[in-house]
Design a protein around this motif. Sequence first.
Motif, short mmCIF file in Angstrom:
data_model
loop_
_atom_site.label_atom_id
_atom_site.label_comp_id
_atom_site.label_asym_id
_atom_site.label_seq_id
_atom_site.Cartn_x
_atom_site.Cartn_y
_atom_site.Cartn_z
N ASN A 68 4.65 14.34 3.33
CA ASN A 68 3.49 13.57 2.89
C ASN A 68 2.18 14.11 3.45
O ASN A 68 1.12 13.59 3.14
CB ASN A 68 3.63 12.10 3.31
CG ASN A 68 4.58 11.34 2.39
OD1 ASN A 68 4.72 11.67 1.22
ND2 ASN A 68 5.22 10.31 2.92
N TYR A 69 2.28 15.15 4.30
CA TYR A 69 1.09 15.64 4.98
C TYR A 69 0.80 17.10 4.61
O TYR A 69 1.69 17.94 4.62
CB TYR A 69 1.28 15.55 6.51
CG TYR A 69 1.72 14.18 6.97
CD1 TYR A 69 0.92 13.07 6.77
CD2 TYR A 69 2.94 14.01 7.62
CE1 TYR A 69 1.32 11.81 7.20
CE2 TYR A 69 3.35 12.76 8.06
CZ TYR A 69 2.54 11.66 7.85
OH TYR A 69 2.94 10.43 8.27
N THR B 222 -1.57 5.07 9.52
CA THR B 222 -0.51 4.24 8.93
C THR B 222 -1.12 3.04 8.19
O THR B 222 -0.72 2.72 7.07
CB THR B 222 0.46 3.75 10.02
OG1 THR B 222 1.03 4.89 10.68
CG2 THR B 222 1.57 2.91 9.43
N CYS C 211 -2.88 4.13 5.01
CA CYS C 211 -1.90 4.39 3.95
C CYS C 211 -1.45 3.08 3.30
O CYS C 211 -1.30 3.01 2.07
CB CYS C 211 -0.70 5.14 4.51
SG CYS C 211 -1.03 6.87 4.93
N GLU C 212 -1.25 2.07 4.11
CA GLU C 212 -0.82 0.78 3.57
C GLU C 212 -1.93 0.15 2.72
O GLU C 212 -1.68 -0.42 1.66
CB GLU C 212 -0.46 -0.16 4.73
CG GLU C 212 -0.02 -1.56 4.31
CD GLU C 212 1.23 -1.58 3.43
OE1 GLU C 212 1.45 -2.60 2.75
OE2 GLU C 212 1.97 -0.57 3.39
N ARG D 63 -2.08 1.89 -0.58
CA ARG D 63 -0.94 1.49 -1.42
C ARG D 63 -1.16 0.10 -2.03
O ARG D 63 -0.99 -0.09 -3.25
CB ARG D 63 0.34 1.48 -0.60
CG ARG D 63 1.60 1.18 -1.41
CD ARG D 63 2.82 1.02 -0.52
NE ARG D 63 2.72 -0.17 0.32
CZ ARG D 63 3.02 -1.41 -0.11
NH1 ARG D 63 3.40 -1.61 -1.36
NH2 ARG D 63 2.93 -2.43 0.70
N ILE E 263 -6.31 10.00 1.43
CA ILE E 263 -5.05 9.26 1.36
C ILE E 263 -4.89 8.69 -0.04
O ILE E 263 -5.80 8.03 -0.57
CB ILE E 263 -5.05 8.11 2.39
CG1 ILE E 263 -5.26 8.68 3.80
CG2 ILE E 263 -3.74 7.32 2.33
CD1 ILE E 263 -5.64 7.64 4.83
N GLY F 23 0.80 7.47 -0.75
CA GLY F 23 1.06 7.78 0.65
C GLY F 23 0.90 9.23 1.04
O GLY F 23 1.19 9.61 2.17
N LYS F 24 0.42 10.07 0.12
CA LYS F 24 0.15 11.47 0.47
C LYS F 24 -1.15 11.55 1.28
O LYS F 24 -2.14 10.88 0.95
CB LYS F 24 0.02 12.32 -0.79
CG LYS F 24 1.31 12.46 -1.59
CD LYS F 24 2.25 13.48 -0.98
CE LYS F 24 1.79 14.89 -1.20
NZ LYS F 24 2.78 15.89 -0.70
N CYS F 25 -1.14 12.39 2.32
CA CYS F 25 -2.30 12.54 3.18
C CYS F 25 -2.72 14.00 3.20
O CYS F 25 -1.92 14.88 3.56
CB CYS F 25 -1.98 12.08 4.59
SG CYS F 25 -1.48 10.35 4.73
#
Length: 503
Positions: free
Chosen positions: A223-224, A396, A399-400, A403, A419, A423-425
């Motif tokens: 994801n990073y 974190t 990301c939430e 979403r 972001i 959830g991809k960063c």
Amino acid sequence: MKIFPSSSIKKLDAYTIEHEPIASIDLMERAAKALTKAITDRWKPETPITVFAGPGNNGGDALAVARMLAERSYKVEVYLFNTKGELSPDCQTNKELVEIMEEVTFHEISTKFVPPALTPQHLVIDGLFGSGLNKPLSGGFAAVVKYINSASAMVVAIDTPSGLMGEENTFNIKSNIIRADFTFSLQLPKLAFLFVENAEFVGEWDLLDIELNEQGIEETETNYEMLEIEDIRELMKPRSQFAHKGNFGHALLIAGSKGMAGASILAARACLRSGAGLLTVHAPLCNNDILQTAVPEAMVETDANEMYFAVPTDTDDYQAVGIGPGLGKNEETEAALLEQLEHCQTPVVLDADALNMLANHRHALTHLPKGSILTPHPKELERLTGKCQDSYERLTKACELARTAKVHIILKGAYSTIITPEGKCYFNPTGNPGMATGGSGDVLTGVVLALLAQGYSAEDAAKIGTYVHGLAGDFAQKKRGMISLIASDIITCLPIAWRTVSE
């Protein structure tokens, strides 16, 4: 460039060993050669070197480096910590090679450790533990770390400073982590390197290519990622020879209040310097003459209120809307913002005071137009998500939020992070501390607004905008220096930044 969690790094090593194919000891030898070159490029053979090696493969790397340095006439002393009488196979092999070398002073520590003298002239090579660590160091190893940290010697960490975990360090014991001056990371960076609270441990870091299998890297999901200029160039849209201003969108910027016209000017200039076909600035009447003079290329739509934004405007004729720079937090402005967002169907870039006001109405975040982007700095994010203990928790929570609100977020700072709702960063490598100045965020808002207006997706606009904004800041830093850099300098350097990523 992908950034893998620690759990994936061993898999990449194994993939390389299987598919190259190469023996694990030979892959270690390859890593040691890269590390040795990095060290010999910086320190002369007159530098006394003390190597601290652990029982695993990180220790094996350190032992191999010690051997190679000794072969190059460096004075090397090695301390191998083998308190359980069990070394990894490759560490054992390199131990046997080192202990027979007359050029190396070798100590294997199984019980008592008598610390060596470490002077400012010494170079310490930290090979105690690598990125696979999953709990804080304790006992004797913690004591060794504290001794190294108390010394005045320069410290180089192999792959990652011992005691630092690859991702989350929220509950780590900071006093039990090596404070390296340099960290030479093998092949790829670690997520922990990108967090501000870990800078004191990582020091200056660099990547060493040890030729891990490219196909393995490509096939392994993460994801990073770290953005690179090639990524940005691939996203850029060419302009047709027959293009006209109508092809590049009409942007609306709702910004400014009495005494804060400058924020709207910076955002407007940045928007126009980033390719928007047309720009209208919705501003209070008191800022009309200032805007018309400072940004003659923009049109101005005046609010019914003379001092601040108080009346929502129609957004149907625009391709993107930017809201926030210099807006103020008047009660009427807050009500107008909520009403504006409730009826807007156009992608929105939200920054500064717009975000601060939304923190009082978090329910509104779930009703933002599709393709919207939030651009908070850490404190603005915490007003939206709650207090965070460290950067990992902040990431974190961001990301939430992305979403649940189905928005893209640009979390600003060193290594600004884009972001996605999935959830991809994406971490941005451009930019410098000189950009920590008032108005820099307003410039970013203008750049991203222009890209959205031109039809770029929210993800692409955020990636391109953040990268180019930082790149312009880097050009400005070279021109003005860090201390003298102001937000207007970033705008001045946008043309060369756009040319750099376009050509």
